[in-house]
Design an enzyme around this catalytic site. Structure first.
Site, mmCIF file in Angstrom:
data_model
loop_
_atom_site.group_PDB
_atom_site.id
_atom_site.type_symbol
_atom_site.label_atom_id
_atom_site.label_comp_id
_atom_site.label_asym_id
_atom_site.label_seq_id
_atom_site.Cartn_x
_atom_site.Cartn_y
_atom_site.Cartn_z
ATOM 1 N N GLU A 23 0.688 -1.180 -0.053
ATOM 2 C CA GLU A 23 0.036 0.075 -0.100
ATOM 3 C C GLU A 23 0.801 1.152 0.105
ATOM 4 O O GLU A 23 0.455 2.496 0.370
ATOM 5 C CB GLU A 23 -1.102 0.027 1.187
ATOM 6 N N SER A 151 -6.633 -2.513 2.146
ATOM 7 C CA SER A 151 -6.933 -2.065 0.639
ATOM 8 C C SER A 151 -7.511 -3.024 -0.177
ATOM 9 O O SER A 151 -7.407 -2.686 -1.606
ATOM 10 C CB SER A 151 -5.685 -1.276 0.030
ATOM 11 N N TYR A 217 -9.575 3.433 -4.901
ATOM 12 C CA TYR A 217 -8.700 4.490 -5.149
ATOM 13 C C TYR A 217 -8.770 5.141 -6.370
ATOM 14 O O TYR A 217 -8.197 6.012 -6.983
ATOM 15 C CB TYR A 217 -7.132 4.031 -4.615
ATOM 16 N N ARG A 256 -11.236 3.281 11.606
ATOM 17 C CA ARG A 256 -12.484 2.925 10.873
ATOM 18 C C ARG A 256 -12.987 1.553 10.977
ATOM 19 O O ARG A 256 -12.107 0.582 10.718
ATOM 20 C CB ARG A 256 -11.953 3.400 9.301
ATOM 21 N N ASP A 258 -15.517 -1.150 9.185
ATOM 22 C CA ASP A 258 -16.078 -1.475 7.834
ATOM 23 C C ASP A 258 -16.974 -2.859 8.357
ATOM 24 O O ASP A 258 -16.634 -3.649 8.698
ATOM 25 C CB ASP A 258 -15.236 -2.073 6.709
ATOM 26 N N GLU A 271 -13.882 -5.681 9.256
ATOM 27 C CA GLU A 271 -12.387 -5.366 9.483
ATOM 28 C C GLU A 271 -12.418 -3.996 10.280
ATOM 29 O O GLU A 271 -13.194 -3.164 10.204
ATOM 30 C CB GLU A 271 -11.457 -5.544 8.498
ATOM 31 N N ASN A 273 -9.635 -0.555 10.178
ATOM 32 C CA ASN A 273 -8.342 -0.058 9.794
ATOM 33 C C ASN A 273 -7.743 0.956 10.940
ATOM 34 O O ASN A 273 -8.814 1.955 11.189
ATOM 35 C CB ASN A 273 -8.759 0.564 8.570
ATOM 36 N N GLY A 277 -7.029 5.277 5.045
ATOM 37 C CA GLY A 277 -6.412 6.262 4.079
ATOM 38 C C GLY A 277 -7.085 7.613 4.249
ATOM 39 O O GLY A 277 -8.204 7.914 5.005
#
Length: 310
Positions: A23, A151, A217, A256, A258, A271, A273, A277
């Site tokens: 990443e 990602s 992205y 974050r 998800d 998951e 994070n 990002g």
């Protein structure tokens, strides 16, 4: 205390970006955005493309703290956090244990299961797996994931039994640990966490099979809905679940969570994070804006999480 005085309290800040994970490019983009915003806010911030010589680079630079914006292994998995602990240098976000735990999607799922939180049924795969039997047990469709990548790198949706072994081989290119989990048919949501509060939820919509690397992205066809469109009480319940999931793995500061919401309205945790990002396609800045927090304020609030380690 004046705003200028508050910015000076941070001292000299290293914005750690880049690194050596898959990443890296996303991290460099996130890092540049964070660096520029901190500088606009009056913080004495300096960008560092972090390499394996970081233990000598940081002391030589005379830094007072670090803003970690390295995604993936080496930056989000506890390694950089451990290096900064050795240097006694305060840093943003989660500590060593939570960072390592959340980077490992399998361990995260096990923690959630132990805490009685909902996450899709899964199995670990290896070259010795009876792939047909796995499909028999879990059903179709499925999704295959490398346990230690972010990602959506290395992930594949499996719609037919014969696709499972090739999907395993694809994921195996990104590490030894690979697992498969039940596909949740429904809607994807994400909850940004900032200093003990869940920000407004974002509902994601993509024409891709799932929210993959390109959708995250590169694609202009991904749609982000914030407000998410849920009734206020249902959004509040999902925010509360996100906070429970975040705390269950020991995460702190910012991050974050998800999750999917199936067609019956049941949420399923996917998951966490711990270094999300911060690019122009990223979700945390989007949720923050909906919550009345502009980007410069967001990055300074994240930087302030390092003061707790001062």
């Amino acid at each position: 205390m004046s705003a200028a005085r508050k910015m000076s309290d941070f001292g000299k800040v290293a914005v750690l970006m880049g690194g050596w994970s898959a990443e890296r490019e996303v991290s460099l983009k996130s890092g540049r955005a964070v660096l520029e915003a901190l500088q606009r806010a009056g913080v004495d911030a300096h960008g560092i493309d972090a390499g394996r010589d970081i233990l000598s680079v940081l002391p030589a630079g005379g830094f007072d703290r670090a803003f970690i914006i390295m995604h993936g292994r080496g930056g989000e998995d506890g390694a950089m956090q451990g290096a900064l602990e050795v240097l006694d240098l305060p840093y943003t976000g989660s500590g060593v244990m939570a960072s390592a735990l959340c980077m490992d999607k399998l361990m995260t799922k096990r923690m959630w299961l132990g805490a009685g939180l909902p996450t899709p049924q899964h199995e670990v795969l290896s070259h010795e797996s009876d792939f047909a039997a796995v499909v028999e047990r879990l059903g179709l469709p499925l999704i295959v994931k490398p346990a230690l990548e972010g990602s959506s790198i290395g992930m594949s949706k499996v719609d037919a039994a014969e696709q499972l072994e090739p999907a395993y081989r694809t994921a195996r290119e990104y590490g030894d640990q690979v697992f498969v989990e039940q596909w949740i048919t429904g809607t994807e949501y994400t909850a940004a966490i900032l200093n003990g509060e869940a920000l407004p939820l974002i509902r994601l919509e993509t024409p891709h099979a799932f929210y993959d690397y390109e959708a995250k992205y590169l694609s202009d066809t991904t749609r982000y809905h914030c407000p998410c469109g849920l009734p206020a009480d249902e959004e509040a319940e999902m925010q509360e679940l996100a906070m429970q999931a975040f705390h269950a793995v020991g995460a702190s500061g910012w991050g974050r969570v998800d999750f999917m919401r199936d067609e019956q309205g049941q949420p399923w945790l996917i998951e966490v994070n711990t270094v999300p990002g911060m690019t122009d396609h990223s979700l945390v800045p989007m949720a923050a804006r909906e919550g009345g927090i502009e980007f410069e304020e967001l990055v300074t609030r994240i930087l302030a999480t390092s003061l707790e380690r001062g």
